[in-house]
Design an enzyme around this catalytic site. Structure first.
Site, PDB file in Angstrom:
ATOM      1  N   HIS A 132       0.839  -1.200   0.000  1.00  0.00           N
ATOM      2  CA  HIS A 132       0.000   0.000   0.000  1.00  0.00           C
ATOM      3  C   HIS A 132       0.881   1.260   0.000  1.00  0.00           C
ATOM      4  O   HIS A 132       2.065   1.189   0.323  1.00  0.00           O
ATOM      5  CB  HIS A 132      -0.842   0.041   1.288  1.00  0.00           C
ATOM      6  CG  HIS A 132      -1.934  -0.976   1.342  1.00  0.00           C
ATOM      7  ND1 HIS A 132      -2.014  -1.918   2.332  1.00  0.00           N
ATOM      8  CD2 HIS A 132      -3.015  -1.178   0.544  1.00  0.00           C
ATOM      9  CE1 HIS A 132      -3.102  -2.662   2.146  1.00  0.00           C
ATOM     10  NE2 HIS A 132      -3.719  -2.242   1.069  1.00  0.00           N
ATOM     11  N   CYS A 171      -2.031  -0.111   9.976  1.00  0.00           N
ATOM     12  CA  CYS A 171      -3.171  -0.908   9.452  1.00  0.00           C
ATOM     13  C   CYS A 171      -4.135  -1.428  10.509  1.00  0.00           C
ATOM     14  O   CYS A 171      -5.235  -1.826  10.169  1.00  0.00           O
ATOM     15  CB  CYS A 171      -2.711  -2.151   8.706  1.00  0.00           C
ATOM     16  SG  CYS A 171      -1.077  -2.205   8.136  1.00  0.00           S
TER      17      CYS A 171
HETATM   18  C1  CIR Z   1      -3.330  -7.962   3.099  1.00  0.00           C
HETATM   19  O1  CIR Z   1      -2.553  -8.410   2.248  1.00  0.00           O
HETATM   20  O2  CIR Z   1      -4.368  -7.394   2.799  1.00  0.00           O
HETATM   21  C2  CIR Z   1      -2.998  -8.152   4.558  1.00  0.00           C
HETATM   22  N1  CIR Z   1      -2.313  -9.391   4.742  1.00  0.00           N
HETATM   23  C3  CIR Z   1      -2.139  -7.020   5.054  1.00  0.00           C
HETATM   24  C4  CIR Z   1      -2.858  -5.695   5.029  1.00  0.00           C
HETATM   25  C5  CIR Z   1      -2.049  -4.594   5.614  1.00  0.00           C
HETATM   26  N2  CIR Z   1      -2.775  -3.371   5.603  1.00  0.00           N
HETATM   27  C6  CIR Z   1      -2.233  -2.191   5.456  1.00  0.00           C
HETATM   28  O3  CIR Z   1      -1.031  -2.061   5.218  1.00  0.00           O
HETATM   29  N3  CIR Z   1      -3.046  -1.136   5.487  1.00  0.00           N
END
Ligand code: CIR
Length: 253
Positions: free
Chosen positions: A161, A248
């Site tokens: 992201h 996150c």
């Molecule tokens: C994903 O790949 O969606 C999750 N394993 C990790 C999400 C992390 N979120 C973020 O950086 N906002």
């Protein structure tokens, strides 16, 4: 100042979430619960009341709540998450936010993850990534404009992201990975670039004047010291294994 944070307990099957991070040690449930708990305690200690939601058994990534809503002082925009396995997580987040904010929604074919949205005052940088498309960015932009905000898109070439690589850390300063160190869209800011070996630490969370940074990245910590904000290091070893970080795991508002 933020007064609330929505969070969600990691579920027992959290290791079934999406990950690209190679780790020789499998992710450990007891340990992620301890790390998550100390994240909550820290947010609470710096002035945020925690609204902790239950884990969602069908959604192993659902404790990364930030991806499911963009909340400003005026509006909560519920996202349409970009990863197929994460679509649906946003339902209970919409319910949790309903008492606090008028809400809007990102609709297909638009997709957007909150991890791609960086707020700097009344301006929003929206990362175009594997999860967030132009249509999703434009839909969010229209909601933001209604309340006098401005927005621009920025290409996310590396990392999951935008906020995996680019985070506002106060005092007109942005912490960035090497890829964004000379970025033409960031020239109005002071930039602190993290060393390539510490790229993960670019995901530092600035909240209520404090800098929450992952533990074990001493060079980044030293670079952050010039900001003269209090720095709190948190262990994120298990969260990192699932491609997540400190921004996150909460929606702050
Ligand atoms: C994903 O790949 O969606 C999750 N394993 C990790 C999400 C992390 N979120 C973020 O950086 N906002």
């Amino acid at each position: 100042m933020f007064t609330r944070a929505i969070t969600r307990k990691p579920g027992k099957n959290f290791e079934q979430g999406i990950t690209t991070t190679f780790s020789s040690d499998p992710p450990n449930y007891e340990l992620i619960l301890i790390q998550h708990e100390s994240y909550l305690e820290t947010l609470n200690a710096i002035g945020l009341d925690i609204i902790q939601l239950e884990s969602l058994p069908n959604f192993p990534d659902a404790y990364f709540v930030e991806d499911t809503a963009v909340v400003t002082s005026d509006v909560a925009v519920i996202t349409n998450p970009g990863a197929e396995s994460r679509k649906g997580e946003e339902k209970s987040i919409a319910a949790a936010l309903a008492p606090f904010r008028e809400s809007g929604r990102i609709q297909a074919p638009g997709t957007l993850d909150g991890g791609d949205v960086l707020q700097i005052g009344t301006h929003f940088l929206i990362g175009l990534s594997e999860r967030t498309n132009q249509e999703g960015a434009e839909q969010l932009g229209r909601f933001l404009e209604k309340f006098g905000n401005t927005w621009t898109t920025i290409q996310v070439g590396a990392g999951l992201h935008l906020k995996s690589s680019v985070n506002y850390v106060g005092k007109n300063t942005i912490l960035v990975t090497e890829e964004f160190a000379n970025h033409e869209q960031l020239t109005e800011f002071e930039l602190i670039a993290v060393d390539k070996s510490e790229a993960y630490a670019a995901n530092t969370l600035w909240v209520n004047g404090y800098l929450l940074t992952p533990k074990g990245y001493p060079d980044t910590r030293q670079r952050l010291e010039k900001l003269k904000s209090e720095i709190i290091e948190l262990d994120t070893s298990e969260i990192r294994k699932m491609d997540g970080g400190l921004t996150c795991m909460s929606i702050r508002f």
